[in-house]
Design a protein around this motif. Structure first.
Motif, short mmCIF file in Angstrom:
data_model
loop_
_atom_site.label_atom_id
_atom_site.label_comp_id
_atom_site.label_asym_id
_atom_site.label_seq_id
_atom_site.Cartn_x
_atom_site.Cartn_y
_atom_site.Cartn_z
N ALA A 248 0.62 -1.36 0.00
CA ALA A 248 0.02 -0.07 0.06
C ALA A 248 0.84 1.12 0.01
O ALA A 248 0.68 2.07 -0.70
N GLY A 249 1.88 1.18 0.85
CA GLY A 249 2.85 2.32 0.87
C GLY A 249 3.53 2.54 -0.68
O GLY A 249 3.59 3.90 -1.09
N LEU A 250 3.71 1.42 -1.11
CA LEU A 250 4.74 1.54 -2.61
C LEU A 250 3.51 2.18 -3.40
O LEU A 250 3.92 2.90 -4.25
N LEU A 251 2.43 1.89 -3.50
CA LEU A 251 1.30 2.13 -4.52
C LEU A 251 1.02 3.78 -4.10
O LEU A 251 0.85 4.77 -4.99
N LEU A 252 1.04 4.09 -2.77
CA LEU A 252 1.02 5.52 -2.54
C LEU A 252 2.09 6.62 -2.81
O LEU A 252 1.75 7.18 -3.38
N ALA A 253 3.01 5.98 -2.89
CA ALA A 253 4.36 6.67 -3.10
C ALA A 253 4.16 6.83 -4.55
O ALA A 253 4.66 8.01 -5.09
#
Length: 324
Positions: A248-253
């Motif tokens: 999720a953090g990778l997608l948000l970044a």
């Protein structure tokens, strides 16, 4: 204050200092001829711009001490954001809706990156073999991008951004290694990597100067975006940096990076529309006034003030940018 917050604050001050230095430098350049170097050295405004540039560089180095590459490098886009209100104020105009939109998009995107890139102060450094490998790979890539061919502006801008990003990654290695009290201050690794930093910084400056010969908007955006890409790749692959939040953090970044890139492109395009086209006027045989590169970025009028001497050379065409 946490390491992440300190890195963000230092990056913010660095961006404002770079933008302020550009304003001061370009206002001098816009009123100058090729002569008057000795007189320029006696002017406080010129030394003020030099001091701001030096201070901005030191603040950036300090930010790399407390923040990861994935956090600090994307914040370099704040220089362009800070230049918008500064340039508009000195040009005696209001910030345009397009500039507000570009600024908002950039800030929203960077906010998403900050959420995922937050972390402890960096403690890993590139080993000498890793630094040499990064140097060789980047030099090869720069050689490919700088070869003669179509769209030289965008290719040189990409090469400049990659060179500057790698220079920042190597700078972080020098900073962390030099301040590590467990080893010598000037070890062989620190000296060699410092020399590589100087080489890539100078190369990035020359490449950016070449990139802006064909225009400002697109090359400016490419330089601004290629720089953090190179640094983030090094941070994630070689320095063990990680993004918070897993997938999720990778997608948000990724989404934040895309929005910030959209904002940077919007700001880069808006700079060309922010400067009204000057009315045709006779050209003096002695002094030819030309629009200075960063004056275009900051929406400054080249003939908005009285003559002052400058040691900065005039560019052959309008719309170019002097690298910060």
């Amino acid at each position: 204050m946490s390491a992440t917050l300190l890195a963000v604050v230092l990056s913010l001050f660095s961006a404002v200092a770079y933008a302020g230095a550009a304003v001061a430098q370009e206002r001098l350049a816009a009123r100058s001829t090729d002569s008057g170097v000795l007189r320029l050295l006696g002017r406080g405004a010129w030394w003020w711009s030099v001091g701001l540039n030096a201070g901005a560089a030191l603040l950036h180095v300090a930010a790399l001490k407390y923040g990861t590459l994935t956090l600090v490098q994307p914040l370099g886009a704040l220089t362009l954001v800070a230049a918008v209100p500064l340039g508009a104020r000195l040009a005696g105009r209001r910030v345009t809706p397009v500039e507000w939109r570009g600024t908002a998009l950039t800030l929203i995107g960077l906010s998403a990156v900050l959420v995922t890139a937050s972390g402890p102060a960096p403690d890993d450094v590139l080993s000498l073999p890793q630094a040499l490998a990064v140097t060789g790979a980047t030099a090869t890539l720069i050689g490919v991008l700088a070869r003669p061919g179509a769209r030289p502006g965008l290719r040189h801008a990409s090469a400049s951004g990659f060179a500057s990003g790698v220079a920042s990654a190597l700078t972080q290695t020098v900073t962390v290694a030099a301040t590590d009290r467990t080893g010598p201050l000037f070890s062989g690794q620190v000296v060699v990597v410092a020399l590589l930093v100087a080489a890539f910084a100078a190369g990035g400056l020359l490449l950016s100067q070449t990139a802006y010969k064909g225009g400002l908007g697109a090359p400016l955006a490419v330089v601004t975006l290629a720089n953090p890409i190179a640094a983030v790749v090094i941070g994630l692959t070689l320095l063990g940096e990680q993004l918070q939040g897993g997938v999720a953090g990778l997608l948000l970044a990724g989404a934040g990076g895309a929005v910030a890139a959209w904002g940077v492109v919007t700001l880069s395009r808006s700079t060309r529309d922010a400067v009204p086209a000057p009315a045709p006027a006779p050209v003096s045989p002695v002094v030819e006034q030309e629009q200075h590169p960063v004056a275009a970025v900051l929406a400054l009028e080249p003939d908005s003030a009285a003559y002052e001497p400058s040691m900065l050379p005039r560019q052959p065409k309008p719309g170019h940018l002097t690298s910060l």
